[in-house]
Design a protein around this motif. Structure first.
Motif, PDB file in Angstrom:
ATOM      1  N   UNK A   1      82.325  16.446   2.656  1.00  0.00           N
ATOM      2  CA  UNK A   1      81.359  17.431   2.191  1.00  0.00           C
ATOM      3  C   UNK A   1      80.130  17.357   3.095  1.00  0.00           C
ATOM      4  N   UNK A   2      79.633  18.489   3.570  1.00  0.00           N
ATOM      5  CA  UNK A   2      78.430  18.482   4.397  1.00  0.00           C
ATOM      6  C   UNK A   2      77.244  17.871   3.644  1.00  0.00           C
ATOM      7  N   UNK A   3      76.339  17.258   4.397  1.00  0.00           N
ATOM      8  CA  UNK A   3      75.201  16.559   3.796  1.00  0.00           C
ATOM      9  C   UNK A   3      73.969  17.450   3.758  1.00  0.00           C
ATOM     10  N   UNK A   4      73.087  17.163   2.825  1.00  0.00           N
ATOM     11  CA  UNK A   4      71.801  17.852   2.744  1.00  0.00           C
ATOM     12  C   UNK A   4      70.920  17.344   3.878  1.00  0.00           C
ATOM     13  N   UNK A   5      69.806  18.056   4.173  1.00  0.00           N
ATOM     14  CA  UNK A   5      68.924  17.599   5.248  1.00  0.00           C
ATOM     15  C   UNK A   5      68.431  16.169   5.077  1.00  0.00           C
ATOM     16  N   UNK A   6      68.241  15.715   3.837  1.00  0.00           N
ATOM     17  CA  UNK A   6      67.765  14.354   3.605  1.00  0.00           C
ATOM     18  C   UNK A   6      68.872  13.324   3.780  1.00  0.00           C
ATOM     19  N   UNK A   7      70.128  13.784   3.916  1.00  0.00           N
ATOM     20  CA  UNK A   7      71.230  12.865   4.132  1.00  0.00           C
ATOM     21  C   UNK A   7      71.989  12.508   2.874  1.00  0.00           C
ATOM     22  N   UNK A  16      77.731  27.120  -8.890  1.00  0.00           N
ATOM     23  CA  UNK A  16      76.568  26.930  -8.029  1.00  0.00           C
ATOM     24  C   UNK A  16      76.435  28.101  -7.060  1.00  0.00           C
ATOM     25  N   UNK A  17      75.194  28.524  -6.810  1.00  0.00           N
ATOM     26  CA  UNK A  17      74.910  29.535  -5.800  1.00  0.00           C
ATOM     27  C   UNK A  17      74.656  28.803  -4.487  1.00  0.00           C
ATOM     28  N   UNK A  18      75.422  29.133  -3.444  1.00  0.00           N
ATOM     29  CA  UNK A  18      75.350  28.404  -2.180  1.00  0.00           C
ATOM     30  C   UNK A  18      75.295  29.359  -0.992  1.00  0.00           C
ATOM     31  N   UNK A  19      74.791  28.848   0.113  1.00  0.00           N
ATOM     32  CA  UNK A  19      74.942  29.504   1.405  1.00  0.00           C
ATOM     33  C   UNK A  19      75.789  28.573   2.259  1.00  0.00           C
ATOM     34  N   UNK A  20      76.826  29.123   2.846  1.00  0.00           N
ATOM     35  CA  UNK A  20      77.763  28.336   3.656  1.00  0.00           C
ATOM     36  C   UNK A  20      77.617  28.768   5.109  1.00  0.00           C
ATOM     37  N   UNK A  21      77.276  27.819   5.963  1.00  0.00           N
ATOM     38  CA  UNK A  21      77.222  28.074   7.403  1.00  0.00           C
ATOM     39  C   UNK A  21      78.552  27.574   7.970  1.00  0.00           C
ATOM     40  N   UNK A  22      79.275  28.475   8.641  1.00  0.00           N
ATOM     41  CA  UNK A  22      80.608  28.107   9.103  1.00  0.00           C
ATOM     42  C   UNK A  22      80.950  28.822  10.399  1.00  0.00           C
ATOM     43  N   UNK A  23      81.967  28.319  11.065  1.00  0.00           N
ATOM     44  CA  UNK A  23      82.424  28.877  12.342  1.00  0.00           C
ATOM     45  C   UNK A  23      83.703  29.668  12.097  1.00  0.00           C
ATOM     46  N   UNK A  47      77.703  32.793   4.787  1.00  0.00           N
ATOM     47  CA  UNK A  47      78.155  33.517   3.600  1.00  0.00           C
ATOM     48  C   UNK A  47      77.425  32.956   2.389  1.00  0.00           C
ATOM     49  N   UNK A  48      77.059  33.854   1.471  1.00  0.00           N
ATOM     50  CA  UNK A  48      76.361  33.465   0.248  1.00  0.00           C
ATOM     51  C   UNK A  48      77.211  33.874  -0.944  1.00  0.00           C
ATOM     52  N   UNK A  49      77.305  33.005  -1.937  1.00  0.00           N
ATOM     53  CA  UNK A  49      78.039  33.356  -3.140  1.00  0.00           C
ATOM     54  C   UNK A  49      78.016  32.236  -4.161  1.00  0.00           C
ATOM     55  N   UNK A  50      78.597  32.542  -5.326  1.00  0.00           N
ATOM     56  CA  UNK A  50      78.756  31.544  -6.386  1.00  0.00           C
ATOM     57  C   UNK A  50      80.091  30.859  -6.207  1.00  0.00           C
ATOM     58  N   UNK A  79      87.434  22.486   7.208  1.00  0.00           N
ATOM     59  CA  UNK A  79      87.152  22.097   8.594  1.00  0.00           C
ATOM     60  C   UNK A  79      86.294  23.117   9.359  1.00  0.00           C
ATOM     61  N   UNK A  80      86.228  24.348   8.898  1.00  0.00           N
ATOM     62  CA  UNK A  80      85.426  25.381   9.564  1.00  0.00           C
ATOM     63  C   UNK A  80      83.957  25.332   9.145  1.00  0.00           C
ATOM     64  N   UNK A  81      83.649  24.588   8.078  1.00  0.00           N
ATOM     65  CA  UNK A  81      82.298  24.579   7.518  1.00  0.00           C
ATOM     66  C   UNK A  81      81.406  23.592   8.262  1.00  0.00           C
ATOM     67  N   UNK A  82      80.219  24.077   8.672  1.00  0.00           N
ATOM     68  CA  UNK A  82      79.236  23.223   9.333  1.00  0.00           C
ATOM     69  C   UNK A  82      78.302  22.603   8.301  1.00  0.00           C
ATOM     70  N   UNK A  83      77.857  23.403   7.310  1.00  0.00           N
ATOM     71  CA  UNK A  83      77.031  22.856   6.231  1.00  0.00           C
ATOM     72  C   UNK A  83      77.013  23.830   5.043  1.00  0.00           C
TER      73      UNK A  83
END
Length: 88
Positions: A1-7, A16-23, A47-50, A79-83
């Motif tokens: 699972x990608x980490x938050x900025x604080x680690x 949950x409402x999320x924004x997914x940065x992916x390639x 991409x943004x969604x619940x 594997x395509x998700x950056x954060x």
């Protein structure tokens, strides 16, 4: 699972409402010089969604929902998700 900025890991759960940065994959068509095709690279998208589902291999988010149904879902391989950033 990608980490938050604080680690610290944030548990992403259904609803949950999320924004997914992916390639994402990128494609081109038609007759072009080989150099044009060699220069094609995957693209970074967001991409943004619940969250509808979050198993080990992928995440599915929905962009529109009512009390009984959902519309416009997207499933992204992990594997395509950056954060992933939890918005709320």
């Amino acid at each position: 699972m990608p980490k938050s900025p604080a680690g610290a890991k944030k548990k992403i759960k259904e609803g949950d409402l999320v924004i997914i940065h992916w390639r994402d994959a990128c494609t081109r068509g038609g007759w072009r010089d080989k150099a044009d095709y060699k220069a094609t690279t995957p693209i970074d998208v967001a991409s943004v969604g619940w969250v509808l589902a979050n198993p080990r291999t992928h995440i599915t988010v929905m962009q529109t929902m009512s009390q009984e149904s959902v519309s416009d879902s997207m499933t992204i391989p992990k594997p395509w998700i950056m954060r992933i950033i939890k918005l709320r």
